[in-house]
Design a protein around this motif. Structure first.
Motif, PDB file in Angstrom:
ATOM      1  N   MET A 207      17.311 -36.375 -45.937  1.00 37.30           N
ATOM      2  CA  MET A 207      17.022 -37.478 -46.552  1.00 37.30           C
ATOM      3  C   MET A 207      17.352 -37.757 -48.043  1.00 37.30           C
ATOM      4  O   MET A 207      17.771 -38.405 -48.556  1.00 37.30           O
ATOM      5  N   LEU A 208      17.300 -36.498 -48.847  1.00 41.62           N
ATOM      6  CA  LEU A 208      17.548 -36.433 -50.253  1.00 41.62           C
ATOM      7  C   LEU A 208      18.870 -36.352 -50.377  1.00 41.62           C
ATOM      8  O   LEU A 208      19.589 -37.255 -51.238  1.00 41.62           O
ATOM      9  N   VAL A 209      19.913 -35.812 -49.424  1.00 38.60           N
ATOM     10  CA  VAL A 209      21.309 -35.869 -49.705  1.00 38.60           C
ATOM     11  C   VAL A 209      21.939 -37.296 -49.256  1.00 38.60           C
ATOM     12  O   VAL A 209      22.664 -37.903 -50.102  1.00 38.60           O
ATOM     13  N   ARG A 210      21.100 -37.958 -48.611  1.00 40.25           N
ATOM     14  CA  ARG A 210      21.654 -39.440 -48.125  1.00 40.25           C
ATOM     15  C   ARG A 210      21.456 -40.081 -49.135  1.00 40.25           C
ATOM     16  O   ARG A 210      22.077 -41.200 -49.393  1.00 40.25           O
TER      17      ARG A 210
ATOM     18  N   ILE B 294      14.351 -50.030 -49.496  1.00 35.66           N
ATOM     19  CA  ILE B 294      14.694 -48.924 -48.733  1.00 35.66           C
ATOM     20  C   ILE B 294      14.923 -47.418 -49.006  1.00 35.66           C
ATOM     21  O   ILE B 294      14.145 -46.490 -48.684  1.00 35.66           O
ATOM     22  N   LEU B 295      15.708 -47.221 -50.289  1.00 32.59           N
ATOM     23  CA  LEU B 295      15.631 -45.914 -50.840  1.00 32.59           C
ATOM     24  C   LEU B 295      14.459 -45.758 -51.466  1.00 32.59           C
ATOM     25  O   LEU B 295      13.945 -44.153 -51.583  1.00 32.59           O
ATOM     26  N   GLU B 296      13.531 -46.398 -52.064  1.00 35.56           N
ATOM     27  CA  GLU B 296      12.319 -46.159 -52.553  1.00 35.56           C
ATOM     28  C   GLU B 296      11.290 -45.585 -51.403  1.00 35.56           C
ATOM     29  O   GLU B 296      10.590 -44.558 -51.429  1.00 35.56           O
ATOM     30  N   ALA B 297      11.395 -46.163 -50.227  1.00 36.24           N
ATOM     31  CA  ALA B 297      10.763 -45.693 -48.990  1.00 36.24           C
ATOM     32  C   ALA B 297      11.123 -44.398 -48.500  1.00 36.24           C
ATOM     33  O   ALA B 297      10.213 -43.523 -48.429  1.00 36.24           O
ATOM     34  N   ILE B 298      12.348 -43.934 -48.548  1.00 36.09           N
ATOM     35  CA  ILE B 298      12.670 -42.840 -48.054  1.00 36.09           C
ATOM     36  C   ILE B 298      12.245 -41.715 -49.382  1.00 36.09           C
ATOM     37  O   ILE B 298      11.617 -40.614 -48.885  1.00 36.09           O
ATOM     38  N   THR B 299      12.297 -42.196 -50.622  1.00 32.69           N
ATOM     39  CA  THR B 299      11.863 -41.164 -51.462  1.00 32.69           C
ATOM     40  C   THR B 299      10.301 -40.871 -51.503  1.00 32.69           C
ATOM     41  O   THR B 299       9.988 -39.723 -51.731  1.00 32.69           O
TER      42      THR B 299
ATOM     43  N   ILE C 299      23.899 -40.070 -34.561  1.00 28.78           N
ATOM     44  CA  ILE C 299      22.760 -39.897 -34.048  1.00 28.78           C
ATOM     45  C   ILE C 299      21.606 -39.330 -34.569  1.00 28.78           C
ATOM     46  O   ILE C 299      20.375 -39.969 -34.442  1.00 28.78           O
ATOM     47  N   PRO C 300      21.542 -38.300 -35.237  1.00 29.71           N
ATOM     48  CA  PRO C 300      20.343 -37.691 -35.946  1.00 29.71           C
ATOM     49  C   PRO C 300      20.027 -38.672 -36.902  1.00 29.71           C
ATOM     50  O   PRO C 300      18.709 -38.892 -37.088  1.00 29.71           O
ATOM     51  N   LEU C 301      20.893 -39.301 -37.768  1.00 34.15           N
ATOM     52  CA  LEU C 301      20.644 -40.215 -38.830  1.00 34.15           C
ATOM     53  C   LEU C 301      19.696 -41.388 -38.181  1.00 34.15           C
ATOM     54  O   LEU C 301      18.874 -42.086 -39.067  1.00 34.15           O
ATOM     55  N   SER C 302      20.217 -41.842 -37.032  1.00 37.05           N
ATOM     56  CA  SER C 302      19.453 -43.167 -36.510  1.00 37.05           C
ATOM     57  C   SER C 302      18.164 -43.065 -36.191  1.00 37.05           C
ATOM     58  O   SER C 302      17.234 -43.827 -36.021  1.00 37.05           O
ATOM     59  N   TYR C 303      17.367 -41.685 -35.958  1.00 33.67           N
ATOM     60  CA  TYR C 303      16.012 -41.435 -36.130  1.00 33.67           C
ATOM     61  C   TYR C 303      15.227 -41.728 -37.352  1.00 33.67           C
ATOM     62  O   TYR C 303      14.238 -42.167 -37.233  1.00 33.67           O
ATOM     63  N   ILE C 304      15.990 -41.517 -38.321  1.00 36.03           N
ATOM     64  CA  ILE C 304      15.135 -41.965 -39.438  1.00 36.03           C
ATOM     65  C   ILE C 304      15.476 -43.415 -39.642  1.00 36.03           C
ATOM     66  O   ILE C 304      14.473 -44.156 -40.172  1.00 36.03           O
TER      67      ILE C 304
ATOM     68  N   ARG D  46       1.573 -45.338 -43.914  1.00 40.61           N
ATOM     69  CA  ARG D  46       0.425 -45.315 -44.640  1.00 40.61           C
ATOM     70  C   ARG D  46       0.233 -44.000 -45.209  1.00 40.61           C
ATOM     71  O   ARG D  46      -0.244 -44.016 -46.556  1.00 40.61           O
ATOM     72  N   VAL D  47       0.675 -42.690 -44.549  1.00 40.63           N
ATOM     73  CA  VAL D  47       0.312 -41.505 -45.360  1.00 40.63           C
ATOM     74  C   VAL D  47       1.250 -41.345 -46.481  1.00 40.63           C
ATOM     75  O   VAL D  47       1.310 -40.820 -47.696  1.00 40.63           O
ATOM     76  N   ALA D  48       2.548 -41.866 -46.438  1.00 38.10           N
ATOM     77  CA  ALA D  48       3.650 -42.074 -47.546  1.00 38.10           C
ATOM     78  C   ALA D  48       3.280 -43.035 -48.515  1.00 38.10           C
ATOM     79  O   ALA D  48       4.297 -43.064 -49.596  1.00 38.10           O
ATOM     80  N   ASP D  49       2.313 -43.893 -48.364  1.00 41.65           N
ATOM     81  CA  ASP D  49       1.970 -44.858 -49.432  1.00 41.65           C
ATOM     82  C   ASP D  49       3.097 -45.666 -49.525  1.00 41.65           C
ATOM     83  O   ASP D  49       3.553 -46.105 -50.539  1.00 41.65           O
ATOM     84  N   ILE D  50       3.855 -46.200 -48.510  1.00 40.58           N
ATOM     85  CA  ILE D  50       4.873 -47.201 -48.390  1.00 40.58           C
ATOM     86  C   ILE D  50       4.181 -48.649 -48.111  1.00 40.58           C
ATOM     87  O   ILE D  50       3.641 -48.907 -47.294  1.00 40.58           O
ATOM     88  N   ASP D  51       4.112 -49.350 -49.222  1.00 42.42           N
ATOM     89  CA  ASP D  51       3.407 -50.520 -49.495  1.00 42.42           C
ATOM     90  C   ASP D  51       4.282 -51.856 -48.386  1.00 42.42           C
ATOM     91  O   ASP D  51       3.399 -52.484 -48.012  1.00 42.42           O
ATOM     92  N   SER D  52       5.308 -51.529 -48.081  1.00 42.77           N
ATOM     93  CA  SER D  52       5.768 -52.766 -47.464  1.00 42.77           C
ATOM     94  C   SER D  52       5.755 -52.626 -45.971  1.00 42.77           C
ATOM     95  O   SER D  52       5.216 -51.546 -45.455  1.00 42.77           O
TER      96      SER D  52
END
Length: 389
Positions: free
Chosen positions: A1-4, A19-24, A48-53, A80-86
């Protein structure tokens, strides 16, 4: 996720900042999406692996993440755990392709492997130098030391291969590696194949080959021979086994992620090999310490007995042999300890023969003294050897 995220933040891919904020936030809360390690050829990226994210971001019910305590979470609990408001994201044009069309999975694993590999390189250099430092400069070098003498020539090129692979992966993780690219400054869409993961596949193939050499370790030989054989097998390149896919649309692909997985196996095996060597090295250091202690005892004993038996004659006169103590101690230094360790005073062992040689050579230069039984050096030699026993 960091590299992407690093790639997408460069602004050529086309994606909303939210979307990038959510990944962060997933990164900052140590929430890790579950991805498959197999199923990618990194031809048109790690789709395939990135599609899981992506599935996690859009709220697919089968998406899973893992938190630090090992608890699996579904997409809703993850937000909820990652505090993503959207709410779950509804992807806009290009955003789905932007998220999956890159080499982030392969390059991330490659970077992790190379980080460990570079540590093992430093470890190998240090342990090799340690062995070279332990070679006794007073002893004549044997063929056993061949691998140590030539270490810069066989270790150096392999280090260069690993350094090149590291630089290649460093460029990959800092590149824009998706298609198509949006150049806002020129108002153009650029169609390219930056998603091709060949730099990853070739770098990992080369890195495995650098690990597959037999370093000439002669301790724990049976186990290390097994490890080396397996390393040499794993050194076979993956990138030569390309299969055409997607109805021959991708007839050339990198197999980069597969190459990374094989390199992970190699690194794990190399750790076992170097640990085995480290055990042998520690044992060698312990034995060298014991040898040094024994040599000090032998030199101290030889010195004391030389002063007692070779300095003066029975009538108290000074003897010519009083000057040979230094040569006797040098003789002790020149004889391998293992040749007399069980009985230093044995007349048939090299130590006593070397000491006798020093005294005899002195006697041969004192012809006149040998004519007088009271000053005969050969008689002192017998007394010296008897006292040692």
């Amino acid at each position: 996720m960091l590299v992407r995220t690093n790639t997408l933040l460069q602004g050529y891919s086309g994606i909303r900042f939210e979307i990038l904020e959510a990944i962060t936030k997933l990164l900052n809360h140590n929430v890790t999406p579950c991805l498959p390690l197999r199923g990618s050829v990194i031809a048109s990226s790690d789709i395939i692996p990135l599609s899981y994210i992506v599935g996690l971001l859009i709220g697919r019910p089968n998406s899973k993440t893992i938190v630090p305590n090992g608890e699996p979470l579904d997409a809703q609990k993850t937000f909820r755990v990652a505090d993503i408001d959207s709410e779950f994201f509804e992807l806009q044009p290009k955003e789905g392709l932007t998220l999956v069309n890159g080499t982030a999975v392969g390059s991330t694993m490659a970077a992790t492997v190379l980080f460990e590999q570079n540590i093992l390189v430093v470890f190998t250099i240090v342990t090799t130098a340690k062995r070279i430092h332990k070679i006794d400069p007073l002893q004549k070098l044997k063929q056993d030391h061949y691998a140590l003498k030539s270490a810069p020539k066989w270790l150096g090129p392999q280090i260069e291969v690993i350094r090149f692979a590291t630089k290649s992966i460093e460029k990959e993780i800092n590149s824009v590696n998706d298609n198509l690219l949006v150049d806002v400054s020129r108002n153009k869409a650029l169609h390219c194949a930056n998603f091709q993961g060949t730099p990853i596949g070739v770098s990992m193939d080369n890195a495995r080959l650098a690990n597959a050499a037999n370093y000439g370790f002669k301790g724990a030989e049976v186990a290390i021979a097994s490890y080396c054989s397996e390393l040499q097998y794993l050194a076979n390149p993956v990138t030569t086994h390309v299969q055409s896919t997607e109805q021959h649309n991708q007839d050339v692909n990198s197999l980069g992620l597969i190459s990374v997985l094989k390199t992970v196996e190699v690194i794990d095996l190399l750790k076992i090999l170097l640990t085995t060597f480290l055990v042998a090295l520690f044992q060698a250091i312990d034995l060298r310490h014991l040898e040094d202690n024994l040599k000090d005892i032998v030199k101290n004993t030889v010195g004391q007995i030389a002063k007692k038996t070779l300095t003066t004659s029975a009538d108290g006169k000074l003897q010519p042999l009083r000057f040979c103590e230094k040569e006797l101690l040098q003789a002790v230094d020149c004889v391998y300890i293992f040749t007399y360790i069980d009985d230093p005073s044995s007349a048939t062992y090299p130590l006593m023969q070397k000491l006798r040689q020093v005294l005899v050579e002195h006697a041969m230069t004192e012809g006149e003294i040998e004519k007088n039984p009271n000053t005969s050096i050969f008689q002192n030699i017998a007394a010296f050897e008897d006292e040692l026993k």
